[in-house]
Design a protein around this motif. Sequence first.
Motif, mmCIF file in Angstrom:
data_model
loop_
_atom_site.group_PDB
_atom_site.id
_atom_site.type_symbol
_atom_site.label_atom_id
_atom_site.label_comp_id
_atom_site.label_asym_id
_atom_site.label_seq_id
_atom_site.Cartn_x
_atom_site.Cartn_y
_atom_site.Cartn_z
ATOM 1 N N GLN A 112 -0.863 4.912 -15.058
ATOM 2 C CA GLN A 112 0.038 5.122 -13.933
ATOM 3 C C GLN A 112 -0.781 5.116 -12.657
ATOM 4 O OE1 GLN A 112 3.501 5.522 -13.822
ATOM 5 N NE2 GLN A 112 3.180 5.394 -11.603
ATOM 6 N N MET A 113 -0.447 4.242 -11.751
ATOM 7 C CA MET A 113 -1.204 4.071 -10.519
ATOM 8 C C MET A 113 -0.302 4.406 -9.335
ATOM 9 S SD MET A 113 -3.299 0.571 -11.409
ATOM 10 C CE MET A 113 -1.842 -0.452 -11.275
ATOM 11 N N ASN A 114 -0.636 5.455 -8.626
ATOM 12 C CA ASN A 114 0.118 5.882 -7.453
ATOM 13 C C ASN A 114 -0.737 5.764 -6.200
ATOM 14 O OD1 ASN A 114 2.257 6.638 -9.175
ATOM 15 N ND2 ASN A 114 1.436 8.708 -9.417
ATOM 16 N N SER A 115 -0.085 5.813 -5.063
ATOM 17 C CA SER A 115 -0.784 5.731 -3.771
ATOM 18 C C SER A 115 -1.764 4.560 -3.752
ATOM 19 C CB SER A 115 -1.522 7.052 -3.487
ATOM 20 O OG SER A 115 -0.634 8.143 -3.483
ATOM 21 N N LEU A 116 -1.287 3.424 -4.166
ATOM 22 C CA LEU A 116 -2.158 2.251 -4.277
ATOM 23 C C LEU A 116 -2.685 1.819 -2.921
ATOM 24 C CD1 LEU A 116 -0.190 0.380 -7.035
ATOM 25 C CD2 LEU A 116 -2.621 0.944 -7.144
ATOM 26 N N LYS A 117 -3.903 1.316 -2.948
ATOM 27 C CA LYS A 117 -4.593 0.858 -1.750
ATOM 28 C C LYS A 117 -4.954 -0.621 -1.909
ATOM 29 C CE LYS A 117 -6.870 5.371 -1.323
ATOM 30 N NZ LYS A 117 -8.181 6.066 -1.231
ATOM 31 N N PRO A 118 -5.129 -1.328 -0.817
ATOM 32 C CA PRO A 118 -5.528 -2.738 -0.941
ATOM 33 C C PRO A 118 -6.797 -2.928 -1.771
ATOM 34 C CG PRO A 118 -4.793 -2.309 1.292
ATOM 35 C CD PRO A 118 -4.815 -0.977 0.581
ATOM 36 N N GLY A 140 -7.207 11.420 -8.880
ATOM 37 C CA GLY A 140 -6.112 12.006 -8.123
ATOM 38 C C GLY A 140 -4.971 11.045 -7.851
ATOM 39 N N ARG A 141 -5.187 9.762 -8.096
ATOM 40 C CA ARG A 141 -4.135 8.753 -7.853
ATOM 41 C C ARG A 141 -3.676 8.080 -9.141
ATOM 42 N NH1 ARG A 141 -5.310 4.306 -5.049
ATOM 43 N NH2 ARG A 141 -7.524 4.287 -5.600
ATOM 44 N N PHE A 142 -4.591 7.900 -10.084
ATOM 45 C CA PHE A 142 -4.282 7.212 -11.333
ATOM 46 C C PHE A 142 -4.252 8.226 -12.477
ATOM 47 C CE2 PHE A 142 -6.126 2.716 -10.304
ATOM 48 C CZ PHE A 142 -5.389 2.695 -9.121
ATOM 49 N N THR A 143 -3.408 7.947 -13.471
ATOM 50 C CA THR A 143 -3.336 8.789 -14.661
ATOM 51 C C THR A 143 -3.289 7.908 -15.894
ATOM 52 O OG1 THR A 143 -2.089 10.486 -13.451
ATOM 53 C CG2 THR A 143 -2.054 10.594 -15.856
ATOM 54 N N ILE A 144 -4.197 8.170 -16.838
ATOM 55 C CA ILE A 144 -4.204 7.455 -18.106
ATOM 56 C C ILE A 144 -3.553 8.340 -19.160
ATOM 57 C CG2 ILE A 144 -6.515 8.277 -18.756
ATOM 58 C CD1 ILE A 144 -6.987 5.514 -20.058
ATOM 59 N N ALA A 158 0.832 -1.202 0.000
ATOM 60 C CA ALA A 158 0.000 0.000 0.000
ATOM 61 C C ALA A 158 0.867 1.253 0.000
ATOM 62 C CB ALA A 158 -0.916 -0.009 1.233
ATOM 63 N N GLY A 159 0.461 2.215 -0.800
ATOM 64 C CA GLY A 159 1.231 3.440 -0.950
ATOM 65 C C GLY A 159 2.189 3.407 -2.116
ATOM 66 N N GLY A 160 2.399 2.227 -2.679
ATOM 67 C CA GLY A 160 3.321 2.078 -3.793
ATOM 68 C C GLY A 160 2.701 2.445 -5.128
ATOM 69 N N VAL A 171 -3.119 -7.030 -10.470
ATOM 70 C CA VAL A 171 -2.526 -6.071 -9.539
ATOM 71 C C VAL A 171 -2.938 -6.483 -8.131
ATOM 72 C CG1 VAL A 171 -2.561 -3.685 -8.724
ATOM 73 C CG2 VAL A 171 -2.475 -4.175 -11.185
ATOM 74 N N THR A 172 -1.957 -6.654 -7.272
ATOM 75 C CA THR A 172 -2.217 -7.033 -5.888
ATOM 76 C C THR A 172 -1.538 -6.032 -4.963
ATOM 77 O OG1 THR A 172 -2.318 -9.377 -6.491
ATOM 78 C CG2 THR A 172 -2.010 -8.848 -4.161
ATOM 79 N N VAL A 173 -2.320 -5.417 -4.094
ATOM 80 C CA VAL A 173 -1.805 -4.416 -3.160
ATOM 81 C C VAL A 173 -1.995 -4.943 -1.746
ATOM 82 C CG1 VAL A 173 -1.884 -2.022 -2.418
ATOM 83 C CG2 VAL A 173 -2.464 -2.618 -4.786
ATOM 84 N N SER A 174 -0.898 -5.074 -1.025
ATOM 85 C CA SER A 174 -0.962 -5.598 0.338
ATOM 86 C C SER A 174 -0.876 -4.449 1.343
ATOM 87 C CB SER A 174 0.166 -6.589 0.578
ATOM 88 O OG SER A 174 1.418 -5.983 0.333
ATOM 89 N N SER A 175 -1.524 -4.661 2.472
ATOM 90 C CA SER A 175 -1.542 -3.607 3.498
ATOM 91 C C SER A 175 -0.341 -3.712 4.419
ATOM 92 C CB SER A 175 -2.830 -3.704 4.301
ATOM 93 O OG SER A 175 -2.942 -4.989 4.877
#
Length: 120
Positions: free
Chosen positions: A82-88, A66-70, A14-16, A116-120
């Motif tokens: 582009q995916m930033n500040s990823l959340k679970p 605000g977190r993703f950009t296409i 998370a946050g990556g 895509v897998t986002v871990s906490s």
Amino acid sequence: QAPLVESGGGSVQAGGSLRLSCAASAYIYRNYCMGWFRQVPGKEREEVASINSGSGSTYYADSVKGRFTISRDNAENTVYLQMNSLKPEDTAMYYCATVRCVTRVPSGYWGQGTQVTVSS
């Protein structure tokens, strides 16, 4: 060549950040608007973002705004997410697809998906 080929998925904390790529055939890239969708097993497919091939205007789901950009790279016939500040809760299979430019409804071409897998 497959019409759409995604890459760039993976596991991140998370946050990556991750950047997804969708390589399109030249015909598709020139003639279609493109979108990213995601799906979790047992849940409905969710529209994430889309980009208009003519105007370059973009759309984002509220959940990613605000977190993703296409974006598009005309030299590479590729659409990026582009995916930033990823959340679970961003964990899903991500697909790129052609979409109708006004309604953003999928219009027939899909990639094979990238996890895509986002871990906490």
